[in-house]
Structure formats: C-alpha cells, structure tokens
Enzyme design. Structure first.
Site, PDB file in Angstrom:
ATOM      1  CE  LYS A 224      -1.849  -1.218   3.882  1.00 40.07           C
ATOM      2  NZ  LYS A 224      -1.522  -1.810   4.605  1.00 40.07           N
ATOM      3  CB  ALA A 255      -7.144   5.015   4.365  1.00 39.14           C
ATOM      4  CG  ASP A 257      -5.993   0.501  10.439  1.00 39.06           C
ATOM      5  OD1 ASP A 257      -4.575  -0.279  10.096  1.00 39.06           O
ATOM      6  OD2 ASP A 257      -6.382   0.623  10.829  1.00 39.06           O
TER       7      ASP A 257
END
Length: 306
Positions: A224, A255, A257
């Site tokens: 990410k 966000a 998670d």
C-alpha cells in the site's frame, strides 16, 4: 482452508475523536480491529472473532458489548482482573491525523497469557490476521506464544495475513522490530505492508524494492502507498492497481486497515488479487470520508460493491 471463521488478533482501544471545544466523541478502534470491522461487514456469513485480552472495568465491558452488538465475538479471550483498555486521541490538521496514546498497561498486552485459550481462538478459522502492532505490544515470551499459535493454525489450513504496520515508538529499537517482523512473515500467506513504514524500517528505496524483498518470504504481497497505486507481487509478476483520489477527505484514520479488510474479504470470496485491490481501494476511499476509524457497515458494503 481450515474452517469458515475469521479471526483478528490485537488491541482494541478507546478512541477519542471529533473534538468540539472541550468535548470528544468516544468510540472503539485499533488497527487489527479496524481491519476486522471492514472484513466482517463484507463477509457477514463468516463468524468473526476478535482475539485479545480485556479488563473487568466498565469500559472493557462496553467494548465487549459493542463487539457483540455488531456480530463480533471475543472467543476465549481472557478477562484480566484489574486491567483496562488502552486509550488514544485523534488530533486533526485538515484531514491528516496525529495520535496521543495512553496504553502502557492495557489489558491487550496479556492476550497471550493463556496459550491454550489463544490457540483455541484460532481453531476452525478460514483466515487469521495480525499485525506488527500486535507483536509490538507483547514481550518476547508472549510474542513467541503468539507466533506459535499462528503457525499451528496455518499448519491446520488457516490462511494467515499480516500487516507489518511499523510504529517506532512501540519497539525497543529498529533491529528488534526487524527481527520480529521477519519472523512473523515466515508464518504468513498474504503480507499487506505500507511502503512508508517499510522504507523507515528496512530502508527500501521504492515500493518495487519492498515487493521484491517480501516476495522472497511470502507468496502474496500487497504494498500500500496512500493515494499512489498498490503494488501486488504474486509469483513472478508485479502489478499496479491505481488508488482512488478523494478530493476532500474528512479523516484518514483507518484507511489502510480498511483496505486490508476489503482486500481479504475479496480474496476469501474468490476474487483475484487485482480485483480484490480495486475493491479495497474503494473501501479505503469511503473510510476517509467519515470521521473516526470505523465507517458504517452499509457505507463499506456500498463502496466495495462499486
């Protein structure tokens, strides 16, 4: 897979957010809980268990009640006499957040105090999820108990997912964090790192470098990187999946998670990694448009479905 359930291991804290003058809104949140919240919203047919340890004070009971009201159990998680939850407050500058913590004696630090109960919680789970914060709040002996229980569940057929989620203030030193996280990756099927964390901890120059390093250890890696594309490494392939730009985010708490929860829900439903990442980006984009770490289930489902 071993079973039908989903289990997430870690610390659920009291969250103070939405400050208006001297007044705050209290809720419940924490990295692995935020992920389970999204995962449960998107996988309602699967029994959900939050594996932790809880105190016996009114705030701990409120946590347990809140979980139960939303269809999430605590399994055999121990109730520790005299213990209480950790607490954090979110301070916002625009949509960007900073945190102040009170968690040094939180009950969750004793989540591995009963090895048999911990292992029992991971039986018959299709997915077991934990994070670097789960590791960081435990001492070395408890960390070994946790990783043994996760490895046992994996050997019984559970899919294991792990987000390194490096938070320097929780670790004795960088080397200690590196060693613990590498050990956890050895028991992991899906790794969900965040590039800035990996850059800080391991010195990776690019998301590609993170993916290349981790795919030597884990068969499926999703790197990410905020509003930049997510990078998926599976086998010999690297694929980018663009993120979704939100012009006016309200609060970026949770966000990443929630992305994890969306991604894992999609993978459990049989979607390929690229499709799963697209749905996860939609979930994360929805979460940053609400205050606090937890978006309503209906919001998460509508975003996931596109």
């Amino acid at each position: 897979m071993a079973g039908t359930g989903i289990a997430s291991i870690g610390e659920c804290m009291l969250e103070l957010s939405g400050q208006t003058g001297p007044n705050w809104r209290m809720g419940f949140a924490g990295d692995t809980f935020n992920t389970l919240w999204a995962l449960h919203a998107l996988s309602t047919e699967r029994p959900a268990t939050y594996v932790s340890a809880f105190g016996d004070d009114p705030f701990s009971q409120a946590q347990i009640d809140f979980l139960g009201q939303n269809g999430i159990g605590i399994g055999s998680s121990p109730i520790i006499a005299g213990a209480r939850p950790g607490l954090y407050a979110i301070t916002l500058t625009g949509a960007e957040r900073s945190f102040t913590y009170w968690r040094g004696d939180a009950a969750a630090r004793q989540l591995a105090s009963d090895p048999a109960a911990l292992s029992k919680n991971l039986v018959n789970q299709a997915l077991v999820y934990f994070s670097g914060i789960t590791l960081a709040i435990l001492d070395e002996a408890a960390r070994a108990v946790l990783l043994a229980a996760v490895a046992k569940a994996r050997s019984a057929g559970s899919l294991v997912a792990f987000d390194p989620n490096y938070r320097p203030r929780l670790w004795r030193n960088r080397e200690n964090a590196q060693a613990a996280i590498v050990e956890a990756l050895a028991a992991t099927d899906i790794a969900l790192p965040t590039f800035p964390d990996e850059q800080m901890l391991f010195g990776d120059a690019t998301p590609q470098a993170t993916a290349e390093r981790l795919r030597q250890l884990v068969s499926e890696v999703v790197v990410k990187n905020g509003e930049q594309p997510a990078l998926i490494a599976q086998g010999e392939t690297l694929r980018e999946v663009p993120a979704i730009h939100v012009a006016a985010p309200a609060d970026t708490t949770g966000a990443g998670d929630s992305f994890n929860g969306g991604y894992l829900a999609a993978r459990l439903a049989g979607h390929d990694p690229q499709e799963a990442a697209r749905g996860a980006h939609r979930v994360a984009a929805a979460v940053v448009q609400v205050r606090g770490a937890l978006a309503p289930f209906e919001t998460l489902r509508a975003a996931f479905e596109g």
